[in-house]
Write an enzyme that holds these catalytic residues in place. Sequence first.
Site, PDB file in Angstrom:
ATOM      1  N   THR A 187      55.289   2.445 -34.510  1.00 19.98           N
ATOM      2  CA  THR A 187      54.760   1.181 -34.578  1.00 19.98           C
ATOM      3  C   THR A 187      53.283   1.286 -34.487  1.00 19.98           C
ATOM      4  OG1 THR A 187      54.901   0.980 -32.167  1.00 19.98           O
ATOM      5  CG2 THR A 187      56.688   0.139 -33.430  1.00 19.98           C
ATOM      6  N   GLU A 332      61.013  -1.824 -35.187  1.00 23.92           N
ATOM      7  CA  GLU A 332      62.161  -1.305 -34.320  1.00 23.92           C
ATOM      8  C   GLU A 332      63.466  -1.974 -34.993  1.00 23.92           C
ATOM      9  OE1 GLU A 332      59.362  -2.482 -33.284  1.00 23.92           O
ATOM     10  OE2 GLU A 332      58.584  -1.744 -31.269  1.00 23.92           O
ATOM     11  N   LYS A 438      47.298 -19.862 -23.756  1.00 24.60           N
ATOM     12  CA  LYS A 438      47.727 -20.495 -22.323  1.00 24.60           C
ATOM     13  C   LYS A 438      46.850 -21.249 -21.784  1.00 24.60           C
ATOM     14  CE  LYS A 438      50.515 -16.247 -21.995  1.00 24.60           C
ATOM     15  NZ  LYS A 438      50.066 -15.325 -22.935  1.00 24.60           N
ATOM     16  N   TRP A 443      51.436 -23.852 -23.417  1.00 30.61           N
ATOM     17  CA  TRP A 443      51.372 -22.696 -24.371  1.00 30.61           C
ATOM     18  C   TRP A 443      51.058 -23.529 -25.656  1.00 30.61           C
ATOM     19  CZ3 TRP A 443      55.392 -18.569 -24.182  1.00 30.61           C
ATOM     20  CH2 TRP A 443      55.276 -17.666 -22.792  1.00 30.61           C
TER      21      TRP A 443
HETATM   22  P1  AMP Z   1      55.660  -4.389 -37.515  1.00 30.99           P
HETATM   23  O1  AMP Z   1      56.502  -3.590 -36.652  1.00 30.99           O
HETATM   24  O2  AMP Z   1      54.380  -3.775 -37.455  1.00 30.99           O
HETATM   25  O3  AMP Z   1      56.272  -4.863 -38.767  1.00 30.99           O
HETATM   26  O4  AMP Z   1      55.309  -5.865 -36.913  1.00 30.99           O
HETATM   27  C1  AMP Z   1      56.464  -6.599 -36.254  1.00 30.99           C
HETATM   28  C2  AMP Z   1      55.729  -8.127 -35.643  1.00 30.99           C
HETATM   29  O5  AMP Z   1      55.219  -8.639 -36.775  1.00 30.99           O
HETATM   30  C3  AMP Z   1      56.739  -8.859 -35.085  1.00 30.99           C
HETATM   31  O6  AMP Z   1      57.220  -8.511 -33.780  1.00 30.99           O
HETATM   32  C4  AMP Z   1      56.329 -10.220 -35.152  1.00 30.99           C
HETATM   33  O7  AMP Z   1      55.254 -10.324 -34.189  1.00 30.99           O
HETATM   34  C5  AMP Z   1      55.385 -10.024 -36.494  1.00 30.99           C
HETATM   35  N1  AMP Z   1      55.933 -10.654 -37.488  1.00 30.99           N
HETATM   36  C6  AMP Z   1      56.661  -9.995 -38.626  1.00 30.99           C
HETATM   37  N2  AMP Z   1      57.275 -10.875 -39.660  1.00 30.99           N
HETATM   38  C7  AMP Z   1      56.592 -12.099 -39.045  1.00 30.99           C
HETATM   39  C8  AMP Z   1      56.789 -13.536 -39.507  1.00 30.99           C
HETATM   40  N3  AMP Z   1      57.473 -13.729 -40.611  1.00 30.99           N
HETATM   41  N4  AMP Z   1      56.316 -14.361 -38.901  1.00 30.99           N
HETATM   42  C9  AMP Z   1      55.377 -14.076 -37.893  1.00 30.99           C
HETATM   43  N5  AMP Z   1      55.364 -12.826 -37.322  1.00 30.99           N
HETATM   44  C10 AMP Z   1      55.860 -11.954 -38.112  1.00 30.99           C
END
Ligand code: AMP
Length: 544
Positions: A187, A332, A438, A443
């Site tokens: 990640t 994940e 915040k 929020w």
């Molecule tokens: P990653 O593991 O790098 O793909 O990041 C995952 C994170 O990206 C998620 O926990 C969200 O915070 C953000 N994320 C993924 N898809 C979206 C979406 N369609 N809208 C808003 N946030 C998103």
Amino acid sequence: MTLTGQMMDQPLSISALIEYAEKYHGDTEIVSRRTEGDIHRYTYADAAVRSRQLASALQKNGVEPGTRLATLAWNGYRHLEIYYAVSGIGAICHTVNPRLFPEQIGWILNHAEDSHIFVDLTFLPLIEAVYASLTAKPTVVVLTDRAHMPDSSLDLVCYEELLAQGDSSGFEWPVLDEQTASSLCYTSGTTGNPKGVLYSHRSTVLHAWASCMPDVLNLSATDVILPVVPMFHVNAWGLPYAAAMVGAKLVFPGAGLDGPNLCELFSNEGVTLTAGVPTVWLAVLNYLAETGGNLGVLNRTVIGGSACPPSMIDALQDKYGVRVIHAWGMTEMSPIGTIGAPKARHVANDSFRPLQEKQGRPPYGVDMKIVDADGRDLPWDGKAYGDLWVRGPWICSGYYKPEKPDPHENGWFPTGDVATIDADGYMQIVDRSKDVVKSGGEWISSIELENIAMAHPAVAEAACIAARHEKWDERPLLIVIRKPGAVVDEAELLSHFEGKIAKWWLPDAVLFVDEIPHTATGKVQKLKLRERYGDYLITSQVTV
Ligand code: AMP
């Protein structure tokens, strides 16, 4: 007493996907833009033969089950062969994001202890820069032929020569337990060291199966799929597996992720489905607006990784006839968590458009809930928001060689996102819990403010951060890039929010900038913005 079913006990396996594609869709094309500069074409039958040949070569070179082999590569056919060959022999295909800082790349390679690194010509300098710090002294394999092998300070192996050592005809894929680890992806954590997510054959195949369902990506053998999302970002969201599962043509864009290159491939190859983060579409839409071009027969695009701004949904659907499938997921989660698909009544009364701004509902296989700070369930009314927790067979149960204790809560994985869920099960991300503003204990969703700003015709990109505030602790600060040649000032942009949000949500200030930093996976780097502009409301000054 229960009876045992009398069905065949065949483990789910990644090699069976490419075998299936070879047998039933052998003549379907796989097209790649290569780093060597040309377009390469072959078929699933060719890909299957070369994957077996590579698998055999790797075994001859002593690669054992469980060994990690890294890739630093664009989307392309050789990368696909590595996906299948490495996982197929029970080893682990570890995709590394080349957009990370060299120190992070070095850290990840050392953490995974990779035996090999398969590297595209473009990324060889990255490996040369970190190689001295690598403890496992991996073999570096360059993804090209002898004629294009570069000079280097390192001992290099040529991919085509390595492959030639293998024997495809005498090779059979080993039968593996379906829980065998297949691939590894770290990640891109904004704080702390990256965390490794170790997928299995079972999770990968189930995830691919779910992706094909009509209310997910609705994939078929008539599709032509161009994953813009890199194969180093959650396995290109699983598309290299799902495409083989249905026998869809694949088009790999290599390093050409800009408007002109992508649009050329969309038209020339008859692409019907693509997938990527919103920032990619910002570039493509700008290019189309400048050139008056179109998107050929593209009919749907999966947008995720960050919230898809409503203005982008409108532009793609209304101007170019491309349906936006807004999706949410995480490394994940392999990554699919939710997908914006309508239900029957939304189609009957044409009421789905506003719901597309939410991140969608889960397919079978993902279970989710929102909870308060004490882990108590919150109502599904589309208003109450809380921490989003998920569980399911393609969601990680713990990190690879973790540095910290397992984050799970009673079998649920806390996503770190804050969300609402409505009565129909549509989830909307309010914010990443670290990014929510915040203000005096209440929020404010930075995503909602960004979406409104992005709908202004003069705004190219907008990011909202929590800036420190003497009275309210935090207040929203809007950071904006204007479109080239566009004129808009703070007062005009703030008046554009009127009637769209509660008054107290209005950003305290607007800062116009030339550049908004992005992470290696295309998300706005809010941490960096907060470091730079976090004190702006106290000092009205920028920290450089
Ligand atoms: P990653 O593991 O790098 O793909 O990041 C995952 C994170 O990206 C998620 O926990 C969200 O915070 C953000 N994320 C993924 N898809 C979206 C979406 N369609 N809208 C808003 N946030 C998103």
